[in-house]
Design an enzyme around this catalytic site. Structure first.
Site, PDB file in Angstrom:
ATOM      1  N   LYS A  56     -15.674   5.256   5.258  1.00 34.23           N
ATOM      2  CA  LYS A  56     -14.490   5.331   6.115  1.00 34.23           C
ATOM      3  C   LYS A  56     -14.338   6.287   7.238  1.00 34.23           C
ATOM      4  O   LYS A  56     -14.693   7.296   7.210  1.00 34.23           O
ATOM      5  CB  LYS A  56     -13.210   5.337   5.405  1.00 34.23           C
ATOM      6  N   GLU A  68      -9.014  10.090   4.771  1.00 37.71           N
ATOM      7  CA  GLU A  68      -9.194   8.764   4.782  1.00 37.71           C
ATOM      8  C   GLU A  68     -10.156   8.361   3.661  1.00 37.71           C
ATOM      9  O   GLU A  68      -9.936   7.130   3.051  1.00 37.71           O
ATOM     10  CB  GLU A  68      -9.362   8.012   6.018  1.00 37.71           C
ATOM     11  N   GLU A  97     -13.687   6.121  -0.831  1.00 36.37           N
ATOM     12  CA  GLU A  97     -14.563   5.293   0.166  1.00 36.37           C
ATOM     13  C   GLU A  97     -15.520   6.087   1.113  1.00 36.37           C
ATOM     14  O   GLU A  97     -14.866   6.558   2.086  1.00 36.37           O
ATOM     15  CB  GLU A  97     -13.931   4.084   0.724  1.00 36.37           C
ATOM     16  N   GLU A 151       0.889  -1.291  -0.016  1.00 39.04           N
ATOM     17  CA  GLU A 151       0.186   0.167   0.072  1.00 39.04           C
ATOM     18  C   GLU A 151       0.756   1.252   0.013  1.00 39.04           C
ATOM     19  O   GLU A 151       1.799   1.200   0.558  1.00 39.04           O
ATOM     20  CB  GLU A 151      -0.907   0.058   1.312  1.00 39.04           C
TER      21      GLU A 151
END
Length: 438
Positions: free
Chosen positions: A297, A303, A294, A240
């Site tokens: 999250k 984030e 997303e 990641e």
């Protein structure tokens, strides 16, 4: 754009994402992304990637780790979640947990290596261990020291466990996976260094090496820590890394321009083959975080905004991962029967036909993987199965010749269609024999 080792983390903590089947087709047809990592064993996602050839890494949530330490549980888990999808879906890795050694739950960390070993045994039992490797990704919080890079060391309290873990990875030919994020490591005065921009660099007196970007320093600190324990030969994979395109009000350098610059420079750097000062001439398999923004999250705004794409599959910003500047998801040339994009054959200028065969001395293990890959994509491998017209000679080399050539002919006879990780070569002489016609 070279097709390289660029993957993406496909997280699903959102209520507005497109169906997995659409995502798989979009990645296959419109991007150079040839591997994805998912955070659980979502069956709908695994089925969506069937017959695409895209490499899939499956993760097991941290809370299952104590259970996986029991063989019966591991066997059942593999039987239920993995076995039904292979070989149609190209599952290459199972990751046991995420950043386990940085969690405060010691009962999970204490079961980590045992869970990995047990899962590997379960794969061996189904003859899947050649195809699927077991690993686990770490945050850089596992390092006690990382500056200068040559002084990289693991935290003392984890050394015994990490030694065991590295021993397992070495024995099974699996990579050591880390989540290095220059985004979390930079301060105002190291922004250029974090972004791969021109900067005066950082000199490591101990190794006499100069570092021009933070990612190389993070990779080399990890390498130094592994080397100190005698495991410098294990491959390092970037599980990641990324940069968010939106942050909270007043948060500097968190915007689409910064994200575009970081990820664009990252892709160029990891695919350049330059490697790092301590690991020169290497290309690092790299998974960008993340495929989508997303919206569910928790945590700060950033984030929820690491995505390369919006839920409607338009880019959040433009970075070099789209094929021939595809700007939308409309140009569709999918063949619904095969689920593989149909590339129109390119006529050879001299009209002479060519075939793809394995190089002399090619490693059998890779040739077997080539066969599994082509047959897993749904090409006709009946002739090399028992009773088929090309079954004899019954050798990996002969069967690979058939499979590699089938793929090469079907995908347009480009040089890169015969690469097969450097094991293929193109020949003007027809390899047909007896009933086995190519």
């Amino acid at each position: 754009v070279v097709e390289g080792n660029i993957g993406v983390n496909y997280g699903t903590v959102a209520d507005n994402l497109p169906p997995p089947s659409q995502v798989a087709r979009f990645l296959l047809d419109n991007t150079i992304i040839n591997r994805v990592k998912i955070y659980d064993a979502n069956q709908e996602i695994l089925q969506a990637f069937a017959h695409t050839g895209i490499e899939v890494t499956v993760a097991v949530p941290n809370n299952l780790i104590p259970h996986l330490a029991h063989l019966k549980y591991s066997q059942q888990w593999v039987k239920t979640n993995i076995a039904p999808n292979v070989p149609a879906t190209n599952i290459v890795r199972i990751l046991v947990g995420n950043e386990v050694l940085s969690t405060t739950d010691h009962s999970i960390a204490s079961h980590l290596v045992l869970a990995m070993q047990t899962l590997h045994v379960a794969l061996v039992g189904l003859d899947l261990d050649r195809r699927i490797k077991v690993s686990t990704p770490h945050s850089l919080g596992i390092l006690a020291s990382s500056s200068p890079p040559s002084s990289g060391r693991f935290k003392q309290e984890n050394v015994a466990l990490i030694k065991q873990l590295l021993g397992f990875l070495q024995a099974t030919g699996s990579p050591f996976m880390i989540n290095p994020y220059p985004f979390f490591g930079y301060s105002g005065d190291t922004l250029d260094y974090a972004m791969f921009r021109p900067n005066s660099g950082v000199f490591d007196d101990m190794s006499n090496q100069k570092y021009t970007n933070m990612l190389d320093a993070q990779l080399d600190a990890t390498y130094s820590a592994m080397k100190q324990l005698g495991f410098e030969d294990i491959e390092i994979v970037i599980a990641e890394t990324g940069w968010p395109s939106k942050g909270d009000p007043g948060q500097a350098h968190v915007d689409t321009e910064s994200a575009r610059e970081f990820n664009g420079n990252l892709i160029k750097h990891v695919m350049s083959g330059l490697g790092t000062p301590l690991m020169p001439n290497k290309t690092f398999e790299t998974y960008i975080f993340a495929l989508f923004n997303e919206n569910l999250k928790p945590g700060p705004t950033s984030e929820r905004n690491f995505g390369l794409f919006k839920p409607d599959m338009t880019p959040v910003y433009h970075v070099d991962i789209l094929r021939h500047n595809v700007e939308s998801t409309s140009p569709s040339n999918w063949n619904p029967d095969r689920g593989v994009p149909v590339r129109s054959p390119v006529p050879k200028p001299n009209g002479g036909k060519t075939w793809c065969i394995p190089k002399i001395g090619a490693i059998e293990k890779i040739l077997q993987a080539n066969i599994d890959y082509v047959c897993g994509l749904g090409f006709d491998c009946q002739p090399i199965r028992e009773g088929g017209r090309c079954f004899y000679p019954n050798s990996v080399h002969a069967h690979a010749t058939y499979a590699m050539n089938v793929y090469y002919q079907a995908t347009g006879r480009h040089v890169y269609d015969c690469d097969f990780r450097g094991t293929g070569t193109i020949t003007p002489s027809n390899p047909s024999y007896g009933r086995c016609k190519y």
